[in-house]
Design a protein around this motif. Structure first.
Motif, mmCIF file in Angstrom:
data_model
loop_
_atom_site.group_PDB
_atom_site.id
_atom_site.type_symbol
_atom_site.label_atom_id
_atom_site.label_comp_id
_atom_site.label_asym_id
_atom_site.label_seq_id
_atom_site.Cartn_x
_atom_site.Cartn_y
_atom_site.Cartn_z
ATOM 1 N N LEU A 29 0.951 -1.137 -0.023
ATOM 2 C CA LEU A 29 -0.050 -0.013 -0.056
ATOM 3 C C LEU A 29 0.879 1.287 -0.014
ATOM 4 O O LEU A 29 1.757 1.431 1.002
ATOM 5 N N TRP A 30 0.895 1.871 -1.164
ATOM 6 C CA TRP A 30 1.964 3.087 -1.310
ATOM 7 C C TRP A 30 1.032 4.422 -1.068
ATOM 8 O O TRP A 30 0.253 4.520 -1.815
ATOM 9 N N LEU A 31 1.485 5.181 -0.048
ATOM 10 C CA LEU A 31 0.677 6.438 0.292
ATOM 11 C C LEU A 31 1.489 7.869 -0.317
ATOM 12 O O LEU A 31 2.622 8.016 -0.373
ATOM 13 N N LYS A 32 0.497 8.459 -0.780
ATOM 14 C CA LYS A 32 1.053 9.801 -1.616
ATOM 15 C C LYS A 32 0.332 10.834 -1.319
ATOM 16 O O LYS A 32 -0.954 10.595 -0.911
ATOM 17 N N THR A 33 0.669 12.039 -1.503
ATOM 18 C CA THR A 33 -0.250 13.157 -1.470
ATOM 19 C C THR A 33 -0.572 13.811 -2.863
ATOM 20 O O THR A 33 -1.375 14.715 -2.891
ATOM 21 N N GLU A 34 -0.183 13.110 -3.933
ATOM 22 C CA GLU A 34 -0.626 13.498 -5.466
ATOM 23 C C GLU A 34 -0.758 12.408 -6.362
ATOM 24 O O GLU A 34 0.351 11.532 -6.073
ATOM 25 N N LEU A 35 -1.280 12.558 -7.625
ATOM 26 C CA LEU A 35 -1.080 11.727 -8.595
ATOM 27 C C LEU A 35 0.309 11.932 -9.341
ATOM 28 O O LEU A 35 0.779 13.330 -9.219
ATOM 29 N N LEU A 36 1.072 11.106 -9.943
ATOM 30 C CA LEU A 36 2.062 11.259 -10.459
ATOM 31 C C LEU A 36 2.357 12.103 -11.866
ATOM 32 O O LEU A 36 3.400 12.574 -11.935
ATOM 33 N N HIS A 37 1.231 11.757 -12.513
ATOM 34 C CA HIS A 37 1.308 12.655 -13.985
ATOM 35 C C HIS A 37 0.706 14.015 -13.690
ATOM 36 O O HIS A 37 -0.400 14.068 -13.135
ATOM 37 N N PRO A 38 1.156 15.060 -14.299
ATOM 38 C CA PRO A 38 2.532 14.949 -15.257
ATOM 39 C C PRO A 38 3.769 14.697 -14.429
ATOM 40 O O PRO A 38 3.750 15.349 -13.213
ATOM 41 N N LEU A 39 4.685 14.188 -15.036
ATOM 42 C CA LEU A 39 5.938 14.043 -14.310
ATOM 43 C C LEU A 39 6.707 15.282 -14.454
ATOM 44 O O LEU A 39 7.694 15.506 -15.323
ATOM 45 N N ASP A 40 6.249 16.282 -13.492
ATOM 46 C CA ASP A 40 7.074 17.656 -13.802
ATOM 47 C C ASP A 40 7.653 18.077 -12.503
ATOM 48 O O ASP A 40 8.307 19.269 -12.263
ATOM 49 N N LYS A 41 7.954 17.063 -11.502
ATOM 50 C CA LYS A 41 8.652 17.479 -10.675
ATOM 51 C C LYS A 41 9.723 15.952 -10.066
ATOM 52 O O LYS A 41 9.592 15.172 -10.330
ATOM 53 N N GLY A 42 10.840 16.577 -9.388
ATOM 54 C CA GLY A 42 11.735 15.402 -9.178
ATOM 55 C C GLY A 42 11.398 14.255 -8.503
ATOM 56 O O GLY A 42 11.436 13.159 -8.646
ATOM 57 N N GLY A 43 10.465 14.680 -7.240
ATOM 58 C CA GLY A 43 9.732 13.662 -6.370
ATOM 59 C C GLY A 43 8.999 12.741 -7.207
ATOM 60 O O GLY A 43 8.850 11.514 -6.887
ATOM 61 N N LYS A 44 8.149 13.242 -8.032
ATOM 62 C CA LYS A 44 7.409 12.434 -8.979
ATOM 63 C C LYS A 44 8.064 11.461 -9.803
ATOM 64 O O LYS A 44 7.754 10.365 -9.880
ATOM 65 N N ILE A 45 9.092 12.106 -10.331
ATOM 66 C CA ILE A 45 9.754 11.260 -11.201
ATOM 67 C C ILE A 45 10.433 10.054 -10.619
ATOM 68 O O ILE A 45 10.506 8.996 -11.042
ATOM 69 N N ARG A 46 11.321 10.357 -9.306
ATOM 70 C CA ARG A 46 11.820 9.356 -8.881
ATOM 71 C C ARG A 46 10.664 8.242 -8.214
ATOM 72 O O ARG A 46 11.071 7.097 -8.367
ATOM 73 N N THR A 47 9.623 8.626 -7.704
ATOM 74 C CA THR A 47 8.408 7.684 -7.390
ATOM 75 C C THR A 47 8.064 6.879 -8.456
ATOM 76 O O THR A 47 7.892 5.805 -8.456
ATOM 77 N N TYR A 48 8.068 7.412 -9.665
ATOM 78 C CA TYR A 48 7.396 7.025 -11.033
ATOM 79 C C TYR A 48 8.296 5.892 -11.175
ATOM 80 O O TYR A 48 7.840 4.912 -11.554
ATOM 81 N N ASN A 49 9.475 6.001 -11.400
ATOM 82 C CA ASN A 49 10.349 5.161 -12.112
ATOM 83 C C ASN A 49 10.974 3.958 -10.976
ATOM 84 O O ASN A 49 10.834 2.925 -11.386
ATOM 85 N N MET A 50 10.600 4.407 -9.617
ATOM 86 C CA MET A 50 10.694 3.256 -8.578
ATOM 87 C C MET A 50 9.657 2.367 -8.619
ATOM 88 O O MET A 50 9.730 1.168 -8.498
ATOM 89 N N LEU A 51 8.406 2.771 -8.661
ATOM 90 C CA LEU A 51 7.081 2.086 -8.647
ATOM 91 C C LEU A 51 7.033 1.396 -10.021
ATOM 92 O O LEU A 51 6.574 0.252 -10.051
ATOM 93 N N LYS A 52 7.537 1.836 -11.147
ATOM 94 C CA LYS A 52 7.167 1.039 -12.388
ATOM 95 C C LYS A 52 8.206 -0.257 -12.236
ATOM 96 O O LYS A 52 7.751 -1.325 -12.596
ATOM 97 N N GLU A 53 9.471 -0.143 -11.634
ATOM 98 C CA GLU A 53 10.220 -1.159 -11.599
ATOM 99 C C GLU A 53 9.561 -2.250 -10.547
ATOM 100 O O GLU A 53 9.641 -3.457 -10.691
#
Length: 428
Positions: free
Chosen positions: A4-28
């Motif tokens: 269960l992954w908790l966050k304060t925002e959806l990741l798209h658009p990928l326009d911040k470093g934190g979003k990009i880091r989380t997106y790539n981590m979760l994809k893997e």
């Protein structure tokens, strides 16, 4: 594992470093684990953004939540009322009884092995009585950012307010780091700081990664010999401070030496005074949000990171390294990254030295090429996302295994011992 992954925002658009880091981590991670992504949702995300969530999770759960827009009357009223709150404003604005209840009910159903709290902000909504194991993913030591805000602020009223926010955030961050079963930092510097200052035992570091296939020169664009680029979300205070400092203190020195130099600032939501500066000064281009930063990086002769405030690690530097750019950064900008001054980049911590370093790179193509090539070789060898995510996954599995061991041996976990930092050290 079912996470269960908790966050304060959806990741798209990928326009911040934190979003990009989380997106790539979760994809893997999604390749080997089941991910339920539970997030606060302010209603601005459209159908496309919700559909894109399936790129990084198996199930999306959105909890309605509204925050005040910055610089409105309501925003300033909330800042004032926050003086009476135990929580710092950066945390209080994400306080959500609905999210807290959703987490509790889903955890009670017993379908999750592990809860991952992504960034410090959602931690205020994580109940203390969860049965499953918990991990706090710390992209920064957040208190450090607010301490640096306080230290560079010259307005006495703002300085006093930021000082109070720093103290609140430090106390909250210390408590939260000590109540989770494990904490994951993004650099060894952050790991040691949380261990030493917060007394956290189960804290580990996972480096920032970069998509080295995506961030790679395409070879169809020659760099403009006197163009400098900065990329980053311009609604993040450290970036705003960095560009204000650079344009006021550093830029005039560079222009005096190289009159035809140009500066491109790429990032969402640029502040009003920066837009006005670009209108007055034709040497400065402010793009706002762009779909792809690579063309702007590729056309530049130098990449600058003039941060004076910040924590964690800067994803933007790895992207620039993968694009074979010569990078000039402050020590804070490159903090926590395994790079050396004069090898992968140049470091400069005063306006005069920063300007001199930029002028050197723009005037010496061989130096710029050597820095860029060494930077690219380093990041491609060590920091692809598959390797980074595998390390994160192992920490999660070890945290879960140790929790099972504690249950088997009858060890008890409570809010009391959690907040006192009593942890069993997972295997490194």
């Amino acid at each position: 594992m079912h996470i269960l992954w908790l966050k304060t925002e959806l990741l798209h658009p990928l326009d911040k470093g934190g979003k990009i880091r989380t997106y790539n981590m979760l994809k893997e991670l999604k390749r080997d684990h089941e991910i339920t992504y539970l997030t606060l949702d302010d209603g601005t995300a459209g159908v496309v953004e919700r559909e894109q969530a399936l790129e990084y999770c198996d199930e999306l759960v959105c909890v309605p939540h509204q925050s005040r827009e910055k610089f409105t009357a309501g925003f300033y009223a909330e800042l004032l009322f926050n003086l009476a709150s135990r929580l710092p404003y950066a945390i209080k604005k994400y306080d959500s009884p609905l999210m807290r209840n959703e987490i509790r009910e889903r955890a009670k159903a017993g379908k999750f092995d592990l809860v991952v709290c992504d960034f410090l902000a959602p931690a205020a909504n994580v109940p203390f009585d969860l049965e499953c194991s918990t991990v706090l993913f710390q992209h920064n030591v957040e208190a450090v950012i607010w301490k640096r805000h306080y230290e560079v602020q010259s307005n006495p009223l703002k300085k006093s307010y930021l000082y109070a926010q720093w103290l609140k955030l430090r106390a909250f961050e210390r408590k939260m780091c000590r109540r989770f079963d494990s904490v994951v930092a993004v650099s060894s510097d952050d790991r040691e700081q949380m261990r030493n200052e917060y007394g956290v035992e189960s804290v580990f570091s996972v480096p920032t990664g970069v998509d080295t296939n995506f961030f790679r020169p395409r070879g169809n664009r020659q760099p403009s010999p006197h163009n400098i680029v900065f990329t980053g979300s311009m609604d993040w205070l450290p970036n705003e401070d960095a560009i204000s400092y650079f344009t006021e203190k550093v830029w005039p020195r560079i222009r005096q030496a190289i009159p035809d130099v140009t500066l491109t600032i790429v990032g969402r939501n640029p502040y009003a005074s920066l837009r006005e500066l670009a209108k007055r000064d034709s040497s400065i281009e402010v793009t706002g949000r762009v779909d792809d930063v690579r063309p702007y990086i590729e056309r530049a002769a130098a990449y600058v990171v003039p941060l004076r405030i910040g924590g964690g690690t800067r994803l933007k530097i790895y992207e620039a390294m993968a694009m074979e750019k010569a990078i000039i950064s402050t020590s804070i900008g490159a903090e926590g990254l395994p790079v050396k001054d004069g090898t992968e980049l140049l470091l400069a911590d005063t306006a005069e030295l920063f300007a001199e370093a930029v002028i050197r790179v723009l005037s010496d193509k061989a130096l710029a090429s050597d820095l860029g090539n060494r930077a690219a070789a380093t990041v491609r060898a060590e920091f692809d996302w598959e390797r980074v995510a595998a390390r994160f996954g192992r920490i999660c599995e070890e945290t879960l295994a140790l929790a099972c061991t504690r249950k088997t041996t009858g060890a008890k976990t409570s809010e009391s011992n959690a907040t006192q930092g009593k942890r069993v050290q997972p295997v490194a």
